[in-house]
Design a protein around this motif. Sequence first.
Motif, PDB file in Angstrom:
ATOM      1  N   THR A  53       0.360  -1.279   0.341  1.00  0.00           N
ATOM      2  CA  THR A  53       0.067   0.044  -0.128  1.00  0.00           C
ATOM      3  C   THR A  53       0.725   1.317   0.426  1.00  0.00           C
ATOM      4  OG1 THR A  53      -1.905   1.260   1.244  1.00  0.00           O
ATOM      5  CG2 THR A  53       0.159   0.052   2.170  1.00  0.00           C
ATOM      6  N   ARG A  67      -2.830   5.496 -12.065  1.00  0.00           N
ATOM      7  CA  ARG A  67      -4.048   5.174 -12.051  1.00  0.00           C
ATOM      8  C   ARG A  67      -4.651   4.791 -13.684  1.00  0.00           C
ATOM      9  NH1 ARG A  67      -7.411   9.125 -10.448  1.00  0.00           N
ATOM     10  NH2 ARG A  67      -7.861   8.212  -8.288  1.00  0.00           N
ATOM     11  N   ARG A  71      -1.198  -0.069 -13.026  1.00  0.00           N
ATOM     12  CA  ARG A  71      -0.103  -0.373 -12.932  1.00  0.00           C
ATOM     13  C   ARG A  71       1.691   0.094 -12.491  1.00  0.00           C
ATOM     14  NH1 ARG A  71       1.413  -4.536 -17.786  1.00  0.00           N
ATOM     15  NH2 ARG A  71      -0.872  -5.306 -17.359  1.00  0.00           N
ATOM     16  N   CYS A 120       3.634  -4.320  -9.716  1.00  0.00           N
ATOM     17  CA  CYS A 120       2.668  -4.142  -8.916  1.00  0.00           C
ATOM     18  C   CYS A 120       1.365  -4.096 -10.438  1.00  0.00           C
ATOM     19  CB  CYS A 120       2.365  -3.665  -8.170  1.00  0.00           C
ATOM     20  SG  CYS A 120       2.965  -3.294  -6.326  1.00  0.00           S
ATOM     21  N   GLU A 121      -0.101  -4.426 -10.189  1.00  0.00           N
ATOM     22  CA  GLU A 121      -1.053  -3.839 -10.595  1.00  0.00           C
ATOM     23  C   GLU A 121      -1.928  -3.621  -9.346  1.00  0.00           C
ATOM     24  OE1 GLU A 121      -2.101  -7.110 -14.719  1.00  0.00           O
ATOM     25  OE2 GLU A 121      -2.608  -7.923 -12.072  1.00  0.00           O
ATOM     26  N   LEU A 122      -3.026  -2.193 -10.185  1.00  0.00           N
ATOM     27  CA  LEU A 122      -3.613  -1.457  -9.000  1.00  0.00           C
ATOM     28  C   LEU A 122      -4.368  -2.128  -8.859  1.00  0.00           C
ATOM     29  CD1 LEU A 122      -4.794   1.151  -7.671  1.00  0.00           C
ATOM     30  CD2 LEU A 122      -5.784   1.437  -9.883  1.00  0.00           C
ATOM     31  N   HIS A 123      -5.112  -2.242  -6.971  1.00  0.00           N
ATOM     32  CA  HIS A 123      -5.543  -4.042  -6.907  1.00  0.00           C
ATOM     33  C   HIS A 123      -7.345  -3.041  -5.939  1.00  0.00           C
ATOM     34  CE1 HIS A 123      -7.138  -7.015  -4.626  1.00  0.00           C
ATOM     35  NE2 HIS A 123      -7.339  -7.022  -3.604  1.00  0.00           N
ATOM     36  N   GLU A 125      -8.601   0.672  -4.293  1.00  0.00           N
ATOM     37  CA  GLU A 125      -7.992   2.326  -3.820  1.00  0.00           C
ATOM     38  C   GLU A 125      -9.097   2.725  -2.665  1.00  0.00           C
ATOM     39  OE1 GLU A 125      -6.793   6.396  -5.891  1.00  0.00           O
ATOM     40  OE2 GLU A 125      -7.431   4.741  -7.700  1.00  0.00           O
ATOM     41  N   VAL A 134      -3.863   3.867  -1.515  1.00  0.00           N
ATOM     42  CA  VAL A 134      -3.603   2.923  -2.495  1.00  0.00           C
ATOM     43  C   VAL A 134      -3.485   1.362  -2.611  1.00  0.00           C
ATOM     44  CG1 VAL A 134      -1.965   2.128  -5.371  1.00  0.00           C
ATOM     45  CG2 VAL A 134      -3.300   4.880  -3.996  1.00  0.00           C
ATOM     46  N   GLY A 136      -1.685  -1.971  -3.655  1.00  0.00           N
ATOM     47  CA  GLY A 136      -1.278  -2.720  -4.913  1.00  0.00           C
ATOM     48  C   GLY A 136      -0.829  -4.291  -4.583  1.00  0.00           C
TER      49      GLY A 136
END
Length: 171
Positions: A53, A67, A71, A120-123, A125, A134, A136
């Motif tokens: 995070t 965003r 990624r 990371c990929e955005l997981h 928010e 955020v 990840g």
Amino acid sequence: MTKQSDLNPTRLRHVLGHFATGLTVITGATTNGPAGFTCQSFSSLSLEPALITFSPARTSSTWPLLREAGRFTVNILPAEHQHLAAQFARSGAEKFAGVNHWPSPLGNPVLEKSLAWVDCELHQEYDGGDHTIVVGAVRALSARADAEPLLFYKGSYLGVRSRAGALESVA
Ligand SMILES: Cc1cc2nc3c(=O)[nH]c(=O)nc-3n(C[C@H](O)[C@H](O)[C@H](O)COP(=O)(O)O)c2cc1C
């Protein structure tokens, strides 16, 4: 002791600055080219699943670009990258000028000589007041064994000599 009326941003920054952290530069490959910003609020979050995070300010112009890409890579800075912490903290500046980098497995810029990097990929928010929290999902990561971390404490950069057990200011 602090009263409710003393809870202003200056007082918060002063007191919470007593929590020493490492420093990162969060990077991504965006429609505007490579982008990144210096970030202190990074933390590991979960092992299974592997999550990290960090918290970009709502005023950040870089975070919306990362965003959109969905990624990013967290570059954990070594002591020798103190100048990059300053360079990536200037909004709108040529942040990547003179910075060598190579693509991570997800295609994000990995800064040369990073102490470690986490792809990371955005997981998710979440709302975090004047920041965004955020989360990840970790897809790849690596670390160097031969470098010391860059630390941030009470508004100053520090290096640490782990073998000697002594703090050394590099500010
Ligand atoms: C030591 C240090 C720590 C920082 N930590 C954060 C942080 O955790 N979150 C954040 O949004 N900005 C943080 N910043 C500020 C951003 O790096 C800066 O606002 C950002 O680079 C502005 O550029 P942008 O508009 O391109 O996002 C930090 C700056 C410094 C010098």
